[in-house]
Design a protein around this motif. Structure first.
Motif, PDB file in Angstrom:
ATOM      1  N   ILE A   1      14.551  55.169 166.990  1.00 32.83           N
ATOM      2  CA  ILE A   1      15.453  55.628 165.930  1.00 32.83           C
ATOM      3  C   ILE A   1      16.473  56.606 166.492  1.00 32.83           C
ATOM      4  O   ILE A   1      17.645  56.577 166.153  1.00 32.83           O
ATOM      5  N   ALA A   2      16.015  57.456 167.408  1.00 33.98           N
ATOM      6  CA  ALA A   2      16.898  58.499 167.948  1.00 33.98           C
ATOM      7  C   ALA A   2      17.779  57.991 169.085  1.00 33.98           C
ATOM      8  O   ALA A   2      18.565  58.746 169.644  1.00 33.98           O
ATOM      9  N   PHE A   3      17.673  56.716 169.447  1.00 35.29           N
ATOM     10  CA  PHE A   3      18.431  56.169 170.572  1.00 35.29           C
ATOM     11  C   PHE A   3      19.915  56.074 170.231  1.00 35.29           C
ATOM     12  O   PHE A   3      20.316  55.288 169.379  1.00 35.29           O
ATOM     13  N   GLN A   4      20.729  56.911 170.886  1.00 38.84           N
ATOM     14  CA  GLN A   4      22.173  56.929 170.633  1.00 38.84           C
ATOM     15  C   GLN A   4      22.896  56.570 171.921  1.00 38.84           C
ATOM     16  O   GLN A   4      23.222  57.439 172.721  1.00 38.84           O
ATOM     17  N   PRO A   5      23.155  55.262 172.142  1.00 40.53           N
ATOM     18  CA  PRO A   5      23.629  54.806 173.456  1.00 40.53           C
ATOM     19  C   PRO A   5      24.961  55.412 173.886  1.00 40.53           C
ATOM     20  O   PRO A   5      25.118  55.777 175.060  1.00 40.53           O
ATOM     21  N   ILE A   6      25.921  55.530 172.952  1.00 38.39           N
ATOM     22  CA  ILE A   6      27.249  56.025 173.347  1.00 38.39           C
ATOM     23  C   ILE A   6      27.146  57.469 173.812  1.00 38.39           C
ATOM     24  O   ILE A   6      27.658  57.850 174.868  1.00 38.39           O
TER      25      ILE A   6
ATOM     26  N   GLU B   1      34.083  68.567 177.690  1.00 38.11           N
ATOM     27  CA  GLU B   1      33.174  69.630 177.233  1.00 38.11           C
ATOM     28  C   GLU B   1      33.945  70.750 176.547  1.00 38.11           C
ATOM     29  O   GLU B   1      33.461  71.347 175.584  1.00 38.11           O
ATOM     30  N   ILE B   2      35.157  71.020 177.033  1.00 31.89           N
ATOM     31  CA  ILE B   2      35.985  72.047 176.373  1.00 31.89           C
ATOM     32  C   ILE B   2      36.385  71.573 174.979  1.00 31.89           C
ATOM     33  O   ILE B   2      36.294  72.309 174.000  1.00 31.89           O
ATOM     34  N   TYR B   3      36.799  70.310 174.885  1.00 31.63           N
ATOM     35  CA  TYR B   3      37.146  69.746 173.566  1.00 31.63           C
ATOM     36  C   TYR B   3      35.949  69.828 172.624  1.00 31.63           C
ATOM     37  O   TYR B   3      36.079  70.205 171.465  1.00 31.63           O
ATOM     38  N   ARG B   4      34.784  69.440 173.136  1.00 27.65           N
ATOM     39  CA  ARG B   4      33.590  69.403 172.297  1.00 27.65           C
ATOM     40  C   ARG B   4      33.307  70.800 171.730  1.00 27.65           C
ATOM     41  O   ARG B   4      33.059  70.959 170.533  1.00 27.65           O
ATOM     42  N   GLY B   5      33.390  71.797 172.613  1.00 25.99           N
ATOM     43  CA  GLY B   5      33.196  73.166 172.144  1.00 25.99           C
ATOM     44  C   GLY B   5      34.226  73.530 171.075  1.00 25.99           C
ATOM     45  O   GLY B   5      33.898  74.146 170.067  1.00 25.99           O
ATOM     46  N   GLY B   6      35.474  73.109 171.305  1.00 23.65           N
ATOM     47  CA  GLY B   6      36.547  73.423 170.359  1.00 23.65           C
ATOM     48  C   GLY B   6      36.325  72.780 169.013  1.00 23.65           C
ATOM     49  O   GLY B   6      36.499  73.413 167.965  1.00 23.65           O
ATOM     50  N   ILE B   7      35.917  71.508 169.028  1.00 27.77           N
ATOM     51  CA  ILE B   7      35.715  70.787 167.764  1.00 27.77           C
ATOM     52  C   ILE B   7      34.504  71.339 167.024  1.00 27.77           C
ATOM     53  O   ILE B   7      34.560  71.612 165.826  1.00 27.77           O
ATOM     54  N   GLN B   8      33.415  71.561 167.780  1.00 27.72           N
ATOM     55  CA  GLN B   8      32.211  72.046 167.116  1.00 27.72           C
ATOM     56  C   GLN B   8      32.351  73.497 166.682  1.00 27.72           C
ATOM     57  O   GLN B   8      31.593  73.970 165.842  1.00 27.72           O
TER      58      GLN B   8
ATOM     59  N   ILE C   1      38.510  61.339 174.367  1.00 29.39           N
ATOM     60  CA  ILE C   1      37.704  60.152 174.068  1.00 29.39           C
ATOM     61  C   ILE C   1      36.245  60.387 174.488  1.00 29.39           C
ATOM     62  O   ILE C   1      35.315  60.112 173.736  1.00 29.39           O
ATOM     63  N   ILE C   2      36.054  60.953 175.691  1.00 32.75           N
ATOM     64  CA  ILE C   2      34.685  61.218 176.158  1.00 32.75           C
ATOM     65  C   ILE C   2      33.998  62.232 175.247  1.00 32.75           C
ATOM     66  O   ILE C   2      32.817  62.109 174.942  1.00 32.75           O
ATOM     67  N   SER C   3      34.769  63.232 174.780  1.00 38.37           N
ATOM     68  CA  SER C   3      34.137  64.236 173.902  1.00 38.37           C
ATOM     69  C   SER C   3      33.688  63.590 172.598  1.00 38.37           C
ATOM     70  O   SER C   3      32.624  63.907 172.073  1.00 38.37           O
ATOM     71  N   PHE C   4      34.502  62.665 172.052  1.00 36.54           N
ATOM     72  CA  PHE C   4      34.065  61.948 170.848  1.00 36.54           C
ATOM     73  C   PHE C   4      32.796  61.161 171.147  1.00 36.54           C
ATOM     74  O   PHE C   4      31.869  61.129 170.352  1.00 36.54           O
ATOM     75  N   GLY C   5      32.780  60.523 172.318  1.00 38.96           N
ATOM     76  CA  GLY C   5      31.615  59.743 172.716  1.00 38.96           C
ATOM     77  C   GLY C   5      30.365  60.609 172.811  1.00 38.96           C
ATOM     78  O   GLY C   5      29.295  60.231 172.340  1.00 38.96           O
ATOM     79  N   SER C   6      30.519  61.798 173.386  1.00 36.56           N
ATOM     80  CA  SER C   6      29.320  62.627 173.575  1.00 36.56           C
ATOM     81  C   SER C   6      28.889  63.310 172.277  1.00 36.56           C
ATOM     82  O   SER C   6      27.849  63.946 172.225  1.00 36.56           O
ATOM     83  N   MET C   7      29.714  63.172 171.208  1.00 41.69           N
ATOM     84  CA  MET C   7      29.281  63.658 169.895  1.00 41.69           C
ATOM     85  C   MET C   7      28.877  62.504 168.978  1.00 41.69           C
ATOM     86  O   MET C   7      28.501  62.721 167.832  1.00 41.69           O
TER      87      MET C   7
END
Lengths: 261, 257
Positions: free
Chosen positions: B76-81, B141-148, B41-47
């Motif tokens: 415009i670039a403000f991405q709160p999540i 962060e591991i998930y994020r790397g995996g997804i990206q 969930i956090i990885s989705f949030g940080s993406m």
């Protein structure tokens, strides 16, 4: 009436203009080849047709229905775009097969997922899935890959992978099948088998748009050729005329550079 | 030698260490069960690309026929999540887990926000929460790397075949992501096996605390040093089992490339 009508498509990436005032139409059962050097906007044009890029202006109509109108945000809603994509099939330069599925599953996956939306899916689940499987096998058979149905992509040659990708695109019966340089990632030996498949699709009157660097192939297979340069259509017309007797200087230069290599 | 293993001292120590190790296992599995999904969930949030101010600012600029200035571009670039998630990951990964355990256990009581249940149960609860949050951030962060790391072409192939975003994730991206993250995840999970010992900082009676107690005398016997070092065997055996299991998973995913 033309099956596809593209009018005044324009696309920028930041400040760079990639497509400028692109208009053309395509009749049902015809094949259109798009030629031009790298960076001329050919791939971007195909990606616009498949809604992978959103044009900044212009319209795209299929069978008289306006699928996309840059001026009308109602045509750009996410869940409708998904349905509209099904009018087009796409074969990528780098195949993009799903590595974790067999050749057959690559072909049938999307159709299986779509069939879940059918109201009678729960009642006839088994019959529907069997039908999709049978159809998938038949398509692979047409591509000459019957004996490769249960192979994973990494066990197949590049040419075989691309033929699976063509079967995958055909499985959803798109109105228009798009090829984005389908043989550019293949070595010359494997190019022939993929071109043969595309040629037979043309003989069966499949409506196609083929972005290619194979000039002879474009000339022989297409009913219409578009030459693009710097994001604009420079020349457009009968393949023999455009490729053998180009009217425009830029087309001539491009083709002579090609002949030299 | 044999007499040592049959002696009552050894039996006492062994049963105490076993009960301590049971707590270690409990903490280990609760952390995994909580942190694996929370990390996703956090990885989705940080993406997340959600930029709620982008539309109104664009609309305002168009209406007033103005070019975007510095402030407009920032809005415009403000991405709160994304911002909140990345801030949290930075703080959690940037501070020691020991400190997080201590803070989570003592600060709510000192500030009179709430009290953890008294005794061992409360300590266990606080430690579990601290571990889940900490490990979820590392996992994210591991998930994020995996997804990206899954090529864009895979998602696009799914899109042109009319799949929804969630279908693309479940049927295409997920397995490819799992295959990519198994090696870094293994690393992190092996670290977790040993990090559970940090729980002793608030006196949770896990296996290290138990071993040490025979030195200090909290368990009725004092002056024994070997039980503390004997705990290493528990960790070695357990991380060995974990390594084998994760290796099996890696083999299972070797059928595709």
């Amino acid at each position: 009436m033309a099956i596809l009508e593209v009018q005044h498509i324009e696309k920028h990436f930041g400040a760079t203009k990639v497509l400028e005032d692109i208009s053309f139409s395509l009749e049902k059962g015809q094949a259109l080849s798009i030629i031009g050097s790298s960076g001329s906007g050919k791939t971007t044009l195909l990606r616009c047709l498949n809604f992978l890029e959103t044009p900044d202006s212009g319209t795209i109509c299929v069978q008289g229905e306006t699928l996309f109108d840059a001026a009308d945000p109602a045509t750009q809603r996410e869940n409708e775009v998904r349905r509209k994509r099904l009018h087009f099939g796409m074969v990528f330069q780098s195949f993009n097969l799903f590595p974790q599925y067999t050749a057959l599953k690559n072909v049938t996956l999307a159709k299986e997922l779509l069939s879940q939306e059918r109201p009678d899916f729960k009642a006839n689940k088994k019959a529907i899935l069997e039908e999709i499987q049978a159809e998938g096998r038949e398509l692979l058979g047409k591509m000459g890959l019957s004996d490769r149905a249960n192979h994973y992509p990494h066990q197949l040659s590049g040419g075989q992978q691309q033929r699976v990708a063509i079967a995958r695109a055909l499985a959803l019966h798109p109105d228009i099948l798009c090829f984005d340089e389908p043989t550019s990632a293949l070595d010359p030996e494997l190019t022939g088998e993929v071109l043969k498949v595309i040629r037979s699709l043309a003989e069966q009157r499949t409506t196609m748009i083929i972005v290619t660097h194979e000039m002879a192939f474009a000339r022989d297979v297409a009913d219409q050729v578009i030459f693009m340069d710097g994001g604009v259509i420079v020349e457009q017309g009968d393949p023999h005329q455009v490729i053998e007797h180009p009217r425009e200087e830029r087309t001539r230069q491009f083709l002579s550079r090609y002949a030299q290599n | 030698m044999l007499e040592f293993f049959t002696s009552t001292t050894f039996q006492t120590v062994l049963s105490a260490l076993n009960s301590g190790f049971l707590k270690t296992l409990q903490l280990f599995f609760i952390t995994l069960i909580g942190a694996l999904p929370l990390g996703l969930i956090i990885s989705f949030g940080s993406m997340s690309r959600l930029a709620p101010l982008s539309r109104p600012v664009h609309w305002y600029l168009r209406r007033n026929k103005r070019e975007p200035g510095k402030i407009a571009k920032l809005l415009i670039a403000f991405q709160p999540i994304r911002l909140v998630c990345r801030l949290m990951v930075w703080i959690i990964r940037g501070t020691p887990l020991v400190l997080q355990i201590i803070a989570l256990f003592y600060v709510p009581g000192i500030q009179k926000w709430f009290n953890w249940p008294s005794g061992e149960a409360g300590r266990m609860m606080a430690v579990c929460v601290a571990f889940i949050i900490n490990y979820a951030c590392y996992f994210s962060e591991i998930y994020r790397g995996g997804i990206q790391g899954v090529p864009t072409g895979q998602r696009e192939a799914g899109q042109v075949l009319g799949m929804t975003k969630s279908q693309i994730f479940r049927h295409i991206t997920l397995v490819q992501m799992i295959k990519r993250i198994v090696p870094p995840m293994s690393n992190e999970i092996i670290t977790l096996v040993k990090d559970t010992s940090l729980a002793r900082v608030i006196a949770l009676q896990e296996v290290i605390w138990m071993g040490e107690s025979f030195m200090k005398g909290n368990s009725g016997i004092a002056g024994l040093t070997w039980p503390l070092f004997f705990t290493a065997i528990y960790y070695l055996v357990f991380s060995g089992v974990v390594t084998v299991l994760l290796g099996k998973l890696e083999q299972k995913l070797a059928f595709f490339q």
